[in-house]
Enzyme design. Structure first.
Site, PDB file in Angstrom:
ATOM      1  CB  THR A 121      -9.882  -9.271  -0.103  1.00  0.00           C
ATOM      2  OG1 THR A 121      -9.164  -8.401  -0.997  1.00  0.00           O
ATOM      3  CG2 THR A 121     -11.170  -9.678  -0.759  1.00  0.00           C
ATOM      4  NE  ARG A 138      -1.633   4.418 -11.729  1.00  0.00           N
ATOM      5  CZ  ARG A 138      -1.188   5.400 -12.515  1.00  0.00           C
ATOM      6  NH1 ARG A 138       0.051   5.834 -12.402  1.00  0.00           N
ATOM      7  NH2 ARG A 138      -1.971   5.961 -13.417  1.00  0.00           N
ATOM      8  CB  CYS A 146      -2.841  -3.279  -3.845  1.00  0.00           C
ATOM      9  SG  CYS A 146      -4.572  -2.825  -4.015  1.00  0.00           S
TER      10      CYS A 146
HETATM   11  C1  UDX Z   1     -10.587  -3.097  -2.605  1.00  0.00           C
HETATM   12  C2  UDX Z   1     -10.744  -4.567  -2.938  1.00  0.00           C
HETATM   13  O1  UDX Z   1     -11.899  -5.064  -2.417  1.00  0.00           O
HETATM   14  C3  UDX Z   1      -9.549  -5.329  -2.560  1.00  0.00           C
HETATM   15  O2  UDX Z   1      -9.713  -6.665  -2.870  1.00  0.00           O
HETATM   16  C4  UDX Z   1      -8.450  -4.774  -3.373  1.00  0.00           C
HETATM   17  O3  UDX Z   1      -7.293  -5.532  -3.262  1.00  0.00           O
HETATM   18  C5  UDX Z   1      -8.208  -3.354  -2.938  1.00  0.00           C
HETATM   19  O4  UDX Z   1      -9.335  -2.617  -3.083  1.00  0.00           O
HETATM   20  P1  UDX Z   1     -11.053  -1.310  -0.887  1.00  0.00           P
HETATM   21  O5  UDX Z   1     -12.103  -0.794  -1.825  1.00  0.00           O
HETATM   22  O6  UDX Z   1      -9.786  -0.557  -0.755  1.00  0.00           O
HETATM   23  O7  UDX Z   1     -10.713  -2.813  -1.288  1.00  0.00           O
HETATM   24  O8  UDX Z   1     -11.651  -1.643   0.529  1.00  0.00           O
HETATM   25  P2  UDX Z   1     -12.367  -0.717   1.542  1.00  0.00           P
HETATM   26  O9  UDX Z   1     -12.053   0.704   1.252  1.00  0.00           O
HETATM   27  O10 UDX Z   1     -12.132  -1.326   2.861  1.00  0.00           O
HETATM   28  O11 UDX Z   1     -13.917  -0.888   1.131  1.00  0.00           O
HETATM   29  C6  UDX Z   1     -14.683  -2.004   1.317  1.00  0.00           C
HETATM   30  C7  UDX Z   1     -16.133  -1.535   1.558  1.00  0.00           C
HETATM   31  O12 UDX Z   1     -17.005  -2.639   1.560  1.00  0.00           O
HETATM   32  C8  UDX Z   1     -16.322  -0.831   2.906  1.00  0.00           C
HETATM   33  O13 UDX Z   1     -16.997   0.390   2.698  1.00  0.00           O
HETATM   34  C9  UDX Z   1     -17.200  -1.784   3.706  1.00  0.00           C
HETATM   35  O14 UDX Z   1     -18.070  -1.137   4.607  1.00  0.00           O
HETATM   36  C10 UDX Z   1     -17.955  -2.488   2.607  1.00  0.00           C
HETATM   37  N1  UDX Z   1     -18.456  -3.821   2.951  1.00  0.00           N
HETATM   38  C11 UDX Z   1     -17.658  -4.733   3.534  1.00  0.00           C
HETATM   39  C12 UDX Z   1     -19.777  -4.155   2.657  1.00  0.00           C
HETATM   40  O15 UDX Z   1     -20.532  -3.341   2.146  1.00  0.00           O
HETATM   41  N2  UDX Z   1     -20.216  -5.421   2.926  1.00  0.00           N
HETATM   42  C13 UDX Z   1     -19.444  -6.345   3.520  1.00  0.00           C
HETATM   43  O16 UDX Z   1     -19.912  -7.472   3.764  1.00  0.00           O
HETATM   44  C14 UDX Z   1     -18.118  -5.999   3.835  1.00  0.00           C
HETATM   45  C1  UDX Z   2      -1.293  -0.524  -6.926  1.00  0.00           C
HETATM   46  C2  UDX Z   2      -1.263  -0.903  -8.421  1.00  0.00           C
HETATM   47  O1  UDX Z   2      -0.481   0.050  -9.154  1.00  0.00           O
HETATM   48  C3  UDX Z   2      -2.656  -0.993  -8.985  1.00  0.00           C
HETATM   49  O2  UDX Z   2      -2.633  -1.428 -10.345  1.00  0.00           O
HETATM   50  C4  UDX Z   2      -3.432  -2.000  -8.127  1.00  0.00           C
HETATM   51  O3  UDX Z   2      -4.740  -2.149  -8.586  1.00  0.00           O
HETATM   52  C5  UDX Z   2      -3.436  -1.580  -6.683  1.00  0.00           C
HETATM   53  O4  UDX Z   2      -2.086  -1.445  -6.238  1.00  0.00           O
HETATM   54  P1  UDX Z   2      -1.551   1.687  -5.465  1.00  0.00           P
HETATM   55  O5  UDX Z   2      -1.256   0.803  -4.303  1.00  0.00           O
HETATM   56  O6  UDX Z   2      -2.697   2.627  -5.384  1.00  0.00           O
HETATM   57  O7  UDX Z   2      -1.798   0.790  -6.785  1.00  0.00           O
HETATM   58  O8  UDX Z   2      -0.282   2.598  -5.763  1.00  0.00           O
HETATM   59  P2  UDX Z   2       1.036   2.529  -6.649  1.00  0.00           P
HETATM   60  O9  UDX Z   2       1.120   3.818  -7.383  1.00  0.00           O
HETATM   61  O10 UDX Z   2       1.129   1.300  -7.436  1.00  0.00           O
HETATM   62  O11 UDX Z   2       2.172   2.563  -5.523  1.00  0.00           O
HETATM   63  C6  UDX Z   2       2.325   1.521  -4.584  1.00  0.00           C
HETATM   64  C7  UDX Z   2       3.543   1.743  -3.735  1.00  0.00           C
HETATM   65  O12 UDX Z   2       4.736   1.598  -4.484  1.00  0.00           O
HETATM   66  C8  UDX Z   2       3.615   3.141  -3.094  1.00  0.00           C
HETATM   67  O13 UDX Z   2       4.077   3.002  -1.769  1.00  0.00           O
HETATM   68  C9  UDX Z   2       4.635   3.859  -3.949  1.00  0.00           C
HETATM   69  O14 UDX Z   2       5.317   4.877  -3.267  1.00  0.00           O
HETATM   70  C10 UDX Z   2       5.573   2.717  -4.322  1.00  0.00           C
HETATM   71  N1  UDX Z   2       6.308   2.949  -5.567  1.00  0.00           N
HETATM   72  C11 UDX Z   2       5.652   2.970  -6.753  1.00  0.00           C
HETATM   73  C12 UDX Z   2       7.678   3.120  -5.514  1.00  0.00           C
HETATM   74  O15 UDX Z   2       8.302   3.105  -4.431  1.00  0.00           O
HETATM   75  N2  UDX Z   2       8.357   3.302  -6.702  1.00  0.00           N
HETATM   76  C13 UDX Z   2       7.724   3.323  -7.902  1.00  0.00           C
HETATM   77  O16 UDX Z   2       8.418   3.479  -8.929  1.00  0.00           O
HETATM   78  C14 UDX Z   2       6.330   3.151  -7.933  1.00  0.00           C
END
Ligand code: UDX
Ligand code: UDX
Length: 437
Positions: free
Chosen positions: A86, A154, A263
């Site tokens: 998304t 994460r 995210c």
């Molecule tokens: C996810 C969640 O969907 C998103 O809402 C959340 O905030 C972060 O993590 P993510 O798994 O990181 O997203 O996305 P991505 O790695 O882009 O994977 C999506 C997958 O869905 C891709 O492999 C894409 O090919 C597939 N896809 C997309 C389908 O199979 N059908 C579709 O119609 C669109």
């Molecule tokens: C995040 C949320 O933690 C998770 O719950 C959600 O589902 C997806 O988004 P992610 O994006 O994988 O996960 O990583 P996260 O470890 O949360 O870090 C996000 C960003 O914040 C990174 O750029 C990291 O470097 C930064 N960060 C995190 C800081 O700068 N300081 C901190 O103390 C923690």
């Protein structure tokens, strides 16, 4: 339980694999044929510690399979999870729900019996209602319930986050769907992870509120770091000093170059849009987004300042380019804005990252990638530690100081101690801590 996961990206693949590991029978469906082909031959499309082994063992046990055939995947399933991406919609920051709605229509045409459709993708409040409408219009006779079940994984720690969650949020008021979700998550709540049942819209909002709050916490400590630099205080001690208060908590108080990733940036923007659409001002989140955006580029200026204020013709080495360690994900990584700011000021940028260089090449034009951290330091006028990979925690600082053109280390993750860096001949700057020269 027979579970189908639509979308085999970060979230879908990790969640599907972990469900299979609990003993459920899981089919992961993705429209990307190459991704499915790779998965079928044991090649992971993403870097996530422990995932390849977990996929292999569950495929071997016959509980996990991959296909591009959505109809076959959905037939006979007890629950179908939507885990497609998304992304932020171009131009306005709204979450782009095209893939979610397309997946919903595809599911509708494949329903064979009673089904629970679960949105795991992060979707704006009210999306579940629309998903339900699409399903009812397309399959009016089907016995179908729509549930919101946001993920809090994460990257880099996704498997342990999935298996040992702080809580599981399930948004539904449908009695049958509740039972199905309870069965799916039974292995986890035997481990005492609380299942929190809420109304569907509330569950959708919980995900955004959690991410916006965490983004706010990081941004708060980043501003404190700037203040620490101005008044000569130490932000790590401030973080410890406030974090020991249970009401505040010590997590997510590491000052750094600003948050990135798949995210926080997009979810804060999407939440702002929702608030705007409902005429509810959300000034705190607005400020967080602005402060974080400008911080990334400001880190480029910080590096230039450490080099004496002039970047033209100089070479800056970046250690780490992914938005955080243990991932190859470059989405909204601070390194992109930092490299751009340095290049705009006339610097030549070189970089090394243990896993992210392939993904970085297309989003960091003009940056030269090296084979190890020491090659990045060689001949550089400044070295900036951007991502705190373990591989950068015990570098030979003396060797680095010797091979650099000018021994300047800008530690954007506060990995080293000023005294230690200085002892090895480096001029050291970090985030929100007293500088030693
Ligand atoms: C996810 C969640 O969907 C998103 O809402 C959340 O905030 C972060 O993590 P993510 O798994 O990181 O997203 O996305 P991505 O790695 O882009 O994977 C999506 C997958 O869905 C891709 O492999 C894409 O090919 C597939 N896809 C997309 C389908 O199979 N059908 C579709 O119609 C669109
Ligand atoms: C995040 C949320 O933690 C998770 O719950 C959600 O589902 C997806 O988004 P992610 O994006 O994988 O996960 O990583 P996260 O470890 O949360 O870090 C996000 C960003 O914040 C990174 O750029 C990291 O470097 C930064 N960060 C995190 C800081 O700068 N300081 C901190 O103390 C923690």
């Amino acid at each position: 339980m027979k579970i189908t996961m639509i979308g085999a990206g970060y979230v879908g693949l990790v969640s599907g694999t972990c469900f299979a590991d609990f003993g459920h029978s899981v089919t992961c469906v993705d429209l990307d044929q190459r991704k499915i082909d790779a998965l079928l031959s044991g090649i992971m499309p993403i870097y996530e510690p422990g995932l390849a082994e977990l996929v292999a063992s569950n495929v071997a046990s016959g509980r996990l399979s991959f296909t591009t055939d959505l109809k076959a995947g959905v037939a006979g399933a007890d629950a179908v999870f939507i885990a497609v991406g998304t992304p932020s919609r171009r131009g306005d920051g709204h979450a782009d729900l095209t893939y979610v709605y397309q997946a919903t229509r595809d599911i509708a045409s494949a329903i064979t019996g009673p089904l629970v459709v679960v949105t795991k993708s992060t979707v704006p409040v009210g999306t579940g209602d629309e998903v339900e409408r699409i399903l009812r219009d397309a399959a009016p006779d089907a016995e179908v319930a729509v549930v919101s079940n946001p993920e809090f994984l994460r990257e880099g720690a996704a498997i342990s986050d999935f298996k040992r969650p702080d809580r599981i949020v399930i948004g539904t008021t449908d009695a049958r769907a509740k039972l199905v979700m309870q069965d799916i998550y039974r292995p986890l709540y035997l481990n005492q992870a609380p299942l929190l049942f809420t109304e569907r819209r509330t569950a959708e909002l919980i995900k955004y509120a959690a991410n916006a709050f965490l983004a706010t916490k990081i941004t708060f400590i980043n501003e404190m770091a700037d203040l620490c630099e101005a008044v000569g205080a130490d932000v790590q001690d401030v973080a410890r000093g406030i974090g020991l208060d249970n009401r505040i908590g010590s997590k997510f108080l590491h000052a750094g170059p600003g948050y990135g990733g798949s995210c926080f940036p997009k979810d804060t923007l999407a939440l702002l849009k929702t608030a705007e659409d409902h005429d509810v001002p959300s000034r705190i989140i607005e400020a967080v987004v602005q402060v974080n955006d400008s911080r990334k580029r400001a880190m480029g200026r910080k590096i230039i300042q450490a080099m004496g204020g002039e970047a033209r013709g100089k070479t800056v080495g970046l250690l780490g380019v992914t938005f955080k360690p243990n991932t190859d994900d470059m989405r909204d990584a601070p390194s992109i804005a930092i490299a751009q700011a340095l290049q705009d000021a006339g610097a030549n940028v070189v970089a090394y990252d243990p896993e992210g260089m392939e993904a970085a090449k297309s989003v960091m034009p003009g940056v030269t990638f090296k084979s190890d951290p020491y090659a990045v330091a060689e001949g550089a006028d400044a070295l900036a530690l951007v991502t705190e990979w373990d591989a950068f925690r015990a570098l030979d600082l003396a060797k680095i100081a010797k091979t650099m053109n000018s021994p300047v280390l800008v530690d954007l993750r506060n990995v080293y101690k000023a005294e230690e860096a200085r002892r090895h001949g480096l001029r050291y700057t970090s985030i929100g801590r007293p500088t030693a020269d």
